[in-house]
Each structure stands twice: as structure tokens, then as C-alpha cells.
Design an enzyme around this catalytic site. Structure first.
Site, short mmCIF file in Angstrom:
data_model
loop_
_atom_site.label_atom_id
_atom_site.label_comp_id
_atom_site.label_asym_id
_atom_site.label_seq_id
_atom_site.Cartn_x
_atom_site.Cartn_y
_atom_site.Cartn_z
N ASP A 16 -4.86 -4.84 2.58
CA ASP A 16 -5.46 -4.10 1.46
C ASP A 16 -6.96 -4.05 1.72
O ASP A 16 -7.68 -5.05 1.57
CB ASP A 16 -5.15 -4.82 0.15
N GLY A 17 -7.44 -2.89 2.15
CA GLY A 17 -8.84 -2.74 2.54
C GLY A 17 -9.81 -2.99 1.41
O GLY A 17 -10.87 -3.59 1.62
N ASP A 35 -9.82 4.28 8.34
CA ASP A 35 -8.96 5.42 8.65
C ASP A 35 -7.88 5.46 7.58
O ASP A 35 -6.74 5.11 7.82
CB ASP A 35 -8.37 5.27 10.05
N SER A 36 -8.29 5.88 6.41
CA SER A 36 -7.38 5.86 5.27
C SER A 36 -6.55 7.14 5.19
O SER A 36 -6.77 8.08 5.94
CB SER A 36 -8.19 5.73 3.97
N THR A 37 -5.64 7.14 4.26
CA THR A 37 -4.91 8.36 3.95
C THR A 37 -5.86 9.31 3.21
O THR A 37 -7.02 8.99 2.98
CB THR A 37 -3.69 8.05 3.06
N ASP A 38 -5.34 10.46 2.82
CA ASP A 38 -6.16 11.43 2.10
C ASP A 38 -6.69 10.83 0.80
O ASP A 38 -6.08 9.93 0.23
CB ASP A 38 -5.33 12.68 1.77
N PRO A 42 -3.83 6.21 -4.46
CA PRO A 42 -4.42 4.90 -4.18
C PRO A 42 -5.64 4.94 -3.27
O PRO A 42 -6.50 4.08 -3.36
CB PRO A 42 -3.28 4.13 -3.49
#
Length: 161
Positions: A16-17, A35-38, A42
């Protein structure tokens, strides 16, 4: 690339960043890559000023944060411009967006945005190259300058001269 996973200078975390950033000591990180999702659901908070301030807190002076920043073709005037502004509002001294081809995504073009703490991300590789003579075969200062060159529509959207 597997060899680099064992480099003692790096630590790869799959966690969990947000919690990790909250728990990290002040000025303890040299480079932070997100490098997260869009930026929806969340992951939306990973693109906002509050989280970026916390990232700034854990970076050492001279540190660099890199955040995936979506498609320049679809999001230059919205997500990317807002992220750049939020990074500056969070206390970063400089920002740079690097667009690059990414054929697996719908637009075929993607970007990352860099933010520097007490360093100019538009020139930090040139500074490093001047201080270290590395025997490189593909990377050069000129190639890096080229990667930082923005097309006119992005320069206009970011009001970059």
C-alpha cells in the site's frame, strides 16, 4: 532485468503505497517511482497535492519523484497539467513531463512526470553525466535532452516557453 532486482541500492516494494509513504521517515528516499493505476477510485489520491506533499517530505534534498501521468493525447490539458501544478504546490522545485510511445495503451502514447526536490529535473542527468564518466552504449545527454522535448501542444498547455 532480474539482476537489477538484487541491487543493494534499490528496494522493490509491492505494498500500500499511501501507507508506506505515511510511515517513511523524513528525507529518507533518493528516488520515488510511482507507477499507479489511472487516477480514479483508490488511485485518485496518488495524484493530489496532499499525497504529493507527503512524498516531498520523504525525499532527500536532490531527490526525484517519478509519477506515471497518463496519455498526452487525451490528458495534457487536464490530468497531466493538474499533476504538474499539484507537484509544484506540494513544494517541488521543478517538474518535467516525458511523453513516450506505449503501443499497448489506447492512445499509443503515454507519459511520466518528474518532480525534483532542490534539483532541476530538466538538467539533473546532465549534471550527473558531468560528474561521472560512465561507459554507456545507448544513453547520452543528448538522448536525454531529446526525451525532455515537448511537442508544441504540450508546451502551450503547460505554458512552457
Amino acid at each position: 532485468m532480474v539482476e537489477s532486482n538484487n541491487d543493494p541500492r534499490a528496494e522493490l516494494l509491492f505494498a500500500d503505497g499511501v501507507k508506506w509513504v505515511d510511515d517513511a521517515p523524513d528525507e529518507s528516499i533518493d528516488v520515488l517511482i510511482i507507477d499507479s493505476t489511472d487516477p480514479v477510485g483508490p488511485a485518485e489520491g496518488l495524484f493530489k497535492t496532499d499525497f504529493l506533499k507527503r512524498c516531498h517530505r520523504i525525499l532527500k534534498s536532490g531527490g526525484v519523484m517519478v509519477q506515471q501521468s497518463e496519455s498526452p493525447l487525451y490528458h495534457t490539458g487536464s490530468i497531466i497539467r493538474e499533476l504538474r501544478n499539484d507537484m509544484l504546490e506540494a513544494g517541488f522545485d521543478s517538474v518535467a513531463t516525458l511523453p513516450f510511445p506505449q503501443p499497448v495503451y489506447p492512445s499509443g502514447w503515454w507519459s511520466v512526470t518528474l518532480a525534483g526536490k532542490a534539483i532541476d529535473v530538466n538538467a539533473f542527468r546532465e549534471q550527473a553525466a558531468a560528474n561521472h564518466a560512465l561507459p554507456l552504449e545507448y544513453y547520452s545527454v543528448e538522448a536525454h535532452r531529446g526525451a525532455l522535448a515537448l511537442p508544441p501542444f504540450m508546451r502551450k498547455a503547460f505554458a512552457v516557453e
